[in-house]
Design a protein around this motif. Sequence first.
Motif, mmCIF file in Angstrom:
data_model
loop_
_atom_site.group_PDB
_atom_site.id
_atom_site.type_symbol
_atom_site.label_atom_id
_atom_site.label_comp_id
_atom_site.label_asym_id
_atom_site.label_seq_id
_atom_site.Cartn_x
_atom_site.Cartn_y
_atom_site.Cartn_z
ATOM 1 N N ALA A 1 18.757 0.950 -0.005
ATOM 2 C CA ALA A 1 18.826 1.129 1.453
ATOM 3 C C ALA A 1 18.529 2.599 1.747
ATOM 4 N N THR A 2 19.484 3.351 2.289
ATOM 5 C CA THR A 2 19.229 4.777 2.560
ATOM 6 C C THR A 2 20.075 5.682 1.671
ATOM 7 N N MET A 3 20.619 5.134 0.608
ATOM 8 C CA MET A 3 21.319 5.944 -0.377
ATOM 9 C C MET A 3 20.350 6.251 -1.510
ATOM 10 N N THR A 4 20.199 7.525 -1.848
ATOM 11 C CA THR A 4 19.174 7.937 -2.794
ATOM 12 C C THR A 4 19.776 8.518 -4.064
ATOM 13 N N SER A 5 18.894 8.848 -5.004
ATOM 14 C CA SER A 5 19.328 9.488 -6.247
ATOM 15 C C SER A 5 20.014 10.818 -5.984
ATOM 16 N N LEU A 6 19.743 11.430 -4.832
ATOM 17 C CA LEU A 6 20.311 12.736 -4.509
ATOM 18 C C LEU A 6 21.628 12.625 -3.756
ATOM 19 N N THR A 7 22.016 11.426 -3.381
ATOM 20 C CA THR A 7 23.265 11.237 -2.651
ATOM 21 C C THR A 7 24.447 11.375 -3.600
ATOM 22 N N GLY A 8 25.333 12.317 -3.315
ATOM 23 C CA GLY A 8 26.469 12.560 -4.192
ATOM 24 C C GLY A 8 27.539 11.487 -4.059
ATOM 25 N N ALA A 9 28.072 11.054 -5.176
ATOM 26 C CA ALA A 9 29.126 10.041 -5.151
ATOM 27 C C ALA A 9 30.363 10.577 -4.440
ATOM 28 N N LEU A 10 30.655 11.868 -4.620
ATOM 29 C CA LEU A 10 31.833 12.455 -3.968
ATOM 30 C C LEU A 10 31.650 12.474 -2.456
ATOM 31 N N ILE B 1 30.285 17.259 4.813
ATOM 32 C CA ILE B 1 30.573 16.086 3.987
ATOM 33 C C ILE B 1 29.732 16.109 2.710
ATOM 34 N N GLY B 2 28.545 16.690 2.775
ATOM 35 C CA GLY B 2 27.700 16.813 1.586
ATOM 36 C C GLY B 2 26.672 15.711 1.433
ATOM 37 N N LEU B 3 26.368 14.989 2.495
ATOM 38 C CA LEU B 3 25.422 13.881 2.411
ATOM 39 C C LEU B 3 23.997 14.356 2.649
ATOM 40 N N ASP B 4 23.064 13.829 1.817
ATOM 41 C CA ASP B 4 21.654 14.144 2.056
ATOM 42 C C ASP B 4 21.097 13.319 3.211
ATOM 43 N N VAL B 5 21.593 12.078 3.354
ATOM 44 C CA VAL B 5 21.214 11.223 4.483
ATOM 45 C C VAL B 5 22.515 10.778 5.136
ATOM 46 N N ALA B 6 22.732 11.187 6.381
ATOM 47 C CA ALA B 6 24.013 10.915 7.040
ATOM 48 C C ALA B 6 23.772 10.416 8.455
ATOM 49 N N GLY B 7 24.634 9.508 8.891
ATOM 50 C CA GLY B 7 24.639 9.054 10.281
ATOM 51 C C GLY B 7 25.884 9.573 10.971
ATOM 52 N N ILE B 8 25.708 10.461 11.944
ATOM 53 C CA ILE B 8 26.839 11.062 12.654
ATOM 54 C C ILE B 8 27.012 10.334 13.975
ATOM 55 N N ASP B 9 28.178 9.712 14.156
ATOM 56 C CA ASP B 9 28.443 8.942 15.371
ATOM 57 C C ASP B 9 29.161 9.817 16.388
ATOM 58 N N PHE C 1 9.557 8.086 12.921
ATOM 59 C CA PHE C 1 9.116 7.832 11.543
ATOM 60 C C PHE C 1 10.000 8.617 10.579
ATOM 61 N N ILE C 2 11.203 8.118 10.430
ATOM 62 C CA ILE C 2 12.225 8.871 9.706
ATOM 63 C C ILE C 2 12.172 8.654 8.206
ATOM 64 N N ALA C 3 11.312 7.735 7.722
ATOM 65 C CA ALA C 3 11.201 7.568 6.271
ATOM 66 C C ALA C 3 10.523 8.768 5.634
ATOM 67 N N LYS C 4 9.666 9.460 6.379
ATOM 68 C CA LYS C 4 8.947 10.601 5.810
ATOM 69 C C LYS C 4 9.883 11.686 5.277
ATOM 70 N N PRO C 5 10.870 12.156 6.051
ATOM 71 C CA PRO C 5 11.759 13.189 5.472
ATOM 72 C C PRO C 5 12.569 12.693 4.278
ATOM 73 N N VAL C 6 12.871 11.384 4.216
ATOM 74 C CA VAL C 6 13.597 10.859 3.054
ATOM 75 C C VAL C 6 12.725 10.966 1.811
ATOM 76 N N VAL C 7 11.475 10.541 1.920
ATOM 77 C CA VAL C 7 10.573 10.632 0.778
ATOM 78 C C VAL C 7 10.284 12.091 0.448
ATOM 79 N N ASP C 8 10.255 12.953 1.478
ATOM 80 C CA ASP C 8 10.080 14.395 1.223
ATOM 81 C C ASP C 8 11.226 14.945 0.396
ATOM 82 N N LEU C 9 12.445 14.428 0.632
ATOM 83 C CA LEU C 9 13.586 14.872 -0.170
ATOM 84 C C LEU C 9 13.400 14.506 -1.639
ATOM 85 N N LEU C 10 12.938 13.275 -1.867
ATOM 86 C CA LEU C 10 12.798 12.791 -3.239
ATOM 87 C C LEU C 10 11.564 13.373 -3.911
ATOM 88 N N PHE C 11 10.483 13.468 -3.159
ATOM 89 C CA PHE C 11 9.224 13.989 -3.700
ATOM 90 C C PHE C 11 8.658 15.020 -2.721
#
Length: 936
Positions: free
Chosen positions: A215-224, A434-442, A481-491
């Motif tokens: 989904a929107t959790m990536t290899s860079l998303t910290g478990a903590l 919080i330390g999230l690379d991808v976060a939804g702030i409500d 087109f918010i997928a672009k910054p996510v892929v930019d984070l990974l690559f």
Amino acid sequence: MDTPRPRPCGPARPDLRVLSQRVYRGPNVWSYDQAVHLVVDLGILEEYPTDLLPGFTERLVELLPGLERHTCSVGTAGGFIQRMQDGTWLGHVAEHVALQLQQEAGHDLRRGKTRSVRGKVGQYNVIVGYLDEAVALAACELAVRLVNDLVEHDEAFDFEAELATFLRFAQRQAFGPSTMAILEEAVSRDIPWQRLNRGSLVQLGQGVHAKRFRATMTSLTGALAVDIASDKDLTTQLLASAGLPVPRSELVRDVEGAAAAARRIGYPVVVKPLDGNHGRGVCLDLRDEQAVRESFPIAQEQSRRGSVMVESFVTGKDYRCLIIGGRMQAIAERVPAHVVGDGTHTVAELVDITNADPRRGVGHEKVLTKIKVDEAAVELVRSQGHAMDAVVPRGEMVKLALTANMSTGGISIDRTWDAHPDNVDVAEEAARLIGLDVAGIDFICPDITEPVRETGGAICEVNAAPGFRMHTHPTEGEPQFIAKPVVDLLFPPGAPSRVPIIAVTGTNGKTTTSRMISHIFKGLGRKVGMTSTDGVVIDERLVIKADASGPRSARMVLQNPRVDLAVMEVARGGIIREGLGYDRNDVAVVTNVAADHLGLKGIDTLEQLAAVKRVVVEAVPRSGYAVLNADDEHVRAMRRRCSGSVVWFSLKAPGSEERAMIDEHCRRGGRAVVLEETERGEMIVIRQGRRSMQLAFTHLLPSTFEGTARMNVANALAAAGAAFALGAPLQDIRQGLRTFTTSYYLSPGRMNLLTVAGRQIIVDYCHNAAGMRMLGDFAQRYADRQEERGAGGTVRRIGLVATAGDRRDDDMAELGAVAAEYFDTIVVRDDAHLRGRAPGEQAEHVARGIRQAQEAGRARCTDVEIVLDELQATDRALEIAEPGDLVVLCVDKHAQVMERLEQRTKVATPRGDNEQDGRAYDPDFVMDQAAQAETA
């Protein structure tokens, strides 16, 4: 006058039948991309093309109008309909129907073809492209059933119901909107991907460059960070400690604590689960203690840890701020599920009208979720002064949910460019805390255009793995087109996503060539992943011991996070079964094409076999290379199917036709690896344009046994060409070839030389006539050289031979006939793989070829024996041999044979006699010493 419907001469219905199906998961003999391959039999329908089936075309188009857009071979929309009107066969119709069914499921596909099966009247190969193989197989099954039903209707078949079932299945298989958005962005950048499970776990990239996301959790998303975001109480504390606006809150575990907390905080309050998601269990705007007590069990039921949050109710609109990599990328205003009165319809009817929107589906299958009417919704409607069967005045909004989540039927309005800069700063700071690379702030606030600190709003929640569909498919406003910054984070731009892939195929020599290439790049410090008939090797460690020359093993290598270069041995069987396990290879090496495995899987001729093996050449991109054997006519012809550059290699001398072709190729700036005679011996030369670069003398390469093993000379040329094509420096290629030996640990089961009781033993895996000719030539050259050195008279040659049971009878006999030309005595055994044959049947066919060669006067062989068991046959070959003889063992289970040879060595030689420099006997030391003696 109408043509009658087809009627069979018997009780059976006229049927289009599927004889077999196969799924290609990469480039294959039919397509450059993944595809499903059906072999269908039309039976009596072969006599009835579509123009002889009254009403068939019209009924089909009525059921699937999208077929009118299919161009087919005509090249324009409506081309397929024209083909059906002119008359085409039903296998072709099934292909287009399967493609259209996938289109109905949202899979944009246009790749397909139908070809008759050679020599089989009424049978066709139907090729259909796919995005999801399970959906494609279901589409093919339904397509065949629909075609049959249109020929002769089956009362039990309801196409509308079957189509609905198929579409629901496709939706369950499909990725969610968030995953699909990231995947589409990755594909647009030519980043390879693999689905790792039936859920949403996806790998982007290959080997050492691989990243994963769900989904929107990536290899860079910290478990903590995810744990913190899941704990709403801790999240609120951290945000409050940084001075960010948050509601007052308390953590409680029972209903009495909730009531007390509500009194302290002050009404109205919110009760929600500590670690829930999707808005489940959230109870808003509670204005008295009774409401708190009633809401507590609802919230606690959705809390994994049983704890519940009570917090102050912040009034205002609900906004979701999406933060990626610390930067705000999108903001959406979320409106709870609702209907708007029209003065005509009841609330229940308005809900049905709203749910009929094609954008709405169940759960996350579509961009909007259907509104669910449950007891809570009915009660909420009643609290607004209406009943479900009441007509609502025009323009009045009736809420059916308090929370504004998309998963409960809410809608979204894009507000990305409306937010006040202070609010953007608050949201970005919250994500960083919080330390999230991808976060939804409500946010809950009166207006996102005004500073939240001044208007009294607050951050009510921070979400890990926030959904994207409210931003990519807003109900109102522009999609982001918010997928672009996510892929930019990974690559990041310019970052590699692929590891170089070298694919090696051919009838003989591919395993040794693969090992040579791996050895060269290992010397360069690369972490090489290699597949071969012996198993999967990762950085010189055998991780799987099996025949791993197929596509599944290739995918396994590309998933390994240590691999930064892949060398894939690609066998005929894997290509036919599943295609390649990847989309393209940077370098393709084809060693040769010879008669082997013919008569299997529809491959009956060398031309057909070459067509299978050239798949690796067709998978070479424009920037890649194909390293081809110029001495093999079938391999030479593959150059026409290569999109990249060709690197030739050849054993032929200057002046030959092959060398003339290579000279012309190099004059045009091409590359080649050839042999040149010098005063000091035969030299391997790499040519590029007008430059010639000397690489190494063949007699100094241990694997060539002073140049006598011509097959390994050819393998060295191919390996050098592949390494040079990938940019390996000349000195490193030279060093790799000079240090590659056929010792058991570097090349198990391939040309392993050792000494047993004075007998020279070669252990190899030779199983076809072409390989036997090369091995026999080596045995002759090697024996002749031993005789020239005065090794003690004539060197007898004893051979142990066999072949697999799936070869044709004549191919087995040919192997024996070739072996008879080179060996004095031959022991014939059974192969480990009988493959349906009776014990001894394989050996008898090989022996028959030996006897035929003897009768024709073409045989050197004078004695032939049959010993079926491999180890017993090995023992017999050694018993026949005398000191000074050469014994060539063609074996399957080389590890067991080597162990048997070691045991015989220990028996034949007293322990003390084999001590050198204080070391007791070591079979590997003996093997290495023998190899060094040959290259001294």
